[in-house]
Design a protein around this motif. Structure first.
Motif, PDB file in Angstrom:
ATOM      1  N   UNK A 111       1.308 -19.275 -10.731  1.00  0.00           N
ATOM      2  CA  UNK A 111       2.223 -18.558 -11.618  1.00  0.00           C
ATOM      3  C   UNK A 111       2.095 -17.047 -11.473  1.00  0.00           C
ATOM      4  N   UNK A 112       0.855 -16.573 -11.380  1.00  0.00           N
ATOM      5  CA  UNK A 112       0.621 -15.140 -11.212  1.00  0.00           C
ATOM      6  C   UNK A 112       1.168 -14.643  -9.874  1.00  0.00           C
ATOM      7  N   UNK A 117       5.235 -11.679  -6.863  1.00  0.00           N
ATOM      8  CA  UNK A 117       6.240 -11.658  -5.791  1.00  0.00           C
ATOM      9  C   UNK A 117       7.596 -11.249  -6.349  1.00  0.00           C
ATOM     10  N   UNK A 118       7.980 -11.835  -7.469  1.00  0.00           N
ATOM     11  CA  UNK A 118       9.262 -11.488  -8.089  1.00  0.00           C
ATOM     12  C   UNK A 118       9.318 -10.012  -8.438  1.00  0.00           C
ATOM     13  N   UNK A 119       8.230  -9.495  -9.004  1.00  0.00           N
ATOM     14  CA  UNK A 119       8.156  -8.087  -9.372  1.00  0.00           C
ATOM     15  C   UNK A 119       8.259  -7.190  -8.141  1.00  0.00           C
ATOM     16  N   UNK A 120       7.544  -7.553  -7.062  1.00  0.00           N
ATOM     17  CA  UNK A 120       7.570  -6.759  -5.832  1.00  0.00           C
ATOM     18  C   UNK A 120       8.964  -6.762  -5.202  1.00  0.00           C
ATOM     19  N   UNK A 121       9.622  -7.904  -5.215  1.00  0.00           N
ATOM     20  CA  UNK A 121      10.982  -8.000  -4.665  1.00  0.00           C
ATOM     21  C   UNK A 121      11.930  -7.121  -5.473  1.00  0.00           C
ATOM     22  N   UNK A 136       5.408  -7.367   1.436  1.00  0.00           N
ATOM     23  CA  UNK A 136       4.036  -7.789   1.732  1.00  0.00           C
ATOM     24  C   UNK A 136       3.079  -6.597   1.669  1.00  0.00           C
ATOM     25  N   UNK A 137       3.515  -5.434   2.128  1.00  0.00           N
ATOM     26  CA  UNK A 137       2.667  -4.231   2.057  1.00  0.00           C
ATOM     27  C   UNK A 137       2.364  -3.886   0.601  1.00  0.00           C
ATOM     28  N   UNK A 151      -0.139 -17.604   2.193  1.00  0.00           N
ATOM     29  CA  UNK A 151       0.677 -18.412   1.286  1.00  0.00           C
ATOM     30  C   UNK A 151       1.735 -17.559   0.599  1.00  0.00           C
ATOM     31  N   UNK A 152       1.368 -16.337   0.233  1.00  0.00           N
ATOM     32  CA  UNK A 152       2.328 -15.435  -0.413  1.00  0.00           C
ATOM     33  C   UNK A 152       3.474 -15.130   0.535  1.00  0.00           C
TER      34      UNK A 152
END
Length: 162
Positions: A111-112, A117-121, A136-137, A151-152
């Protein structure tokens, strides 16, 4: 995670030194071997930096990346050893992973990771696969040692493709 660069490294060195002494007293040969490998890898990185003319100390991110690489290498070796019928070596690799992980921050749960990932996108304003490298950076910068980036990467790719 400590905010000041080098603070984690200093604490980790102290933890490693204390753990090495304790492992020697307990006669835990696996822990002694792995801790010595970690300390040697850190020293090697510092020697390499000095030989390249930079006096910058090893960063928290580099230490965490080094530890993650060590874990990843051993995790890849486990199924290979099992396939070869070497369950003794597979067990040794698992034991080594356990020792290394004891020096890493707690890993993020699914979940974290998805939330990060959603926040970074969203932050990058990502529109497609061409933005994968920036995402990814950003994740590597924010979550060193806590996120499995292989995995990320798969999750980011799936999210971007839709």
């Amino acid at each position: 995670m400590h905010g000041v660069v080098g603070e984690f490294v200093a604490l980790l060195r102290t933890d490693l030194s204390d753990a090495l002494k304790q492992s020697i007293r307990k006669r835990d040969s696996c822990a002694v071997r792995v801790i010595r490998l970690i300390l040697a890898a850190i020293r090697d990185r510092e020697i390499l930096a000095r030989s390249n003319g930079t006096e910058e100390p090893i960063t928290d991110e580099e230490i965490l990346s080094l530890l993650q690489t060590m874990v990843h290498q051993r995790q890849e070796a486990i199924p290979v050893n099992e396939a070869k019928g070497r369950s003794d070596l597979a067990k040794l690799e698992r034991d080594e992973v356990s020792v290394i992980r004891s020096f890493l921050p707690a890993p993020m749960d699914t979940g974290e990771i998805d939330s990060a990932i959603s926040e970074a996108i969203r932050e990058c304003g990502a529109r497609g696969m061409k933005d994968m490298r920036r995402i990814m950076a950003l994740l590597k910068q924010r979550y060193p040692g806590r996120m499995d980036f292989a995995k990320a990467g798969t999750r980011v790719r799936r999210t971007l493709i839709g």
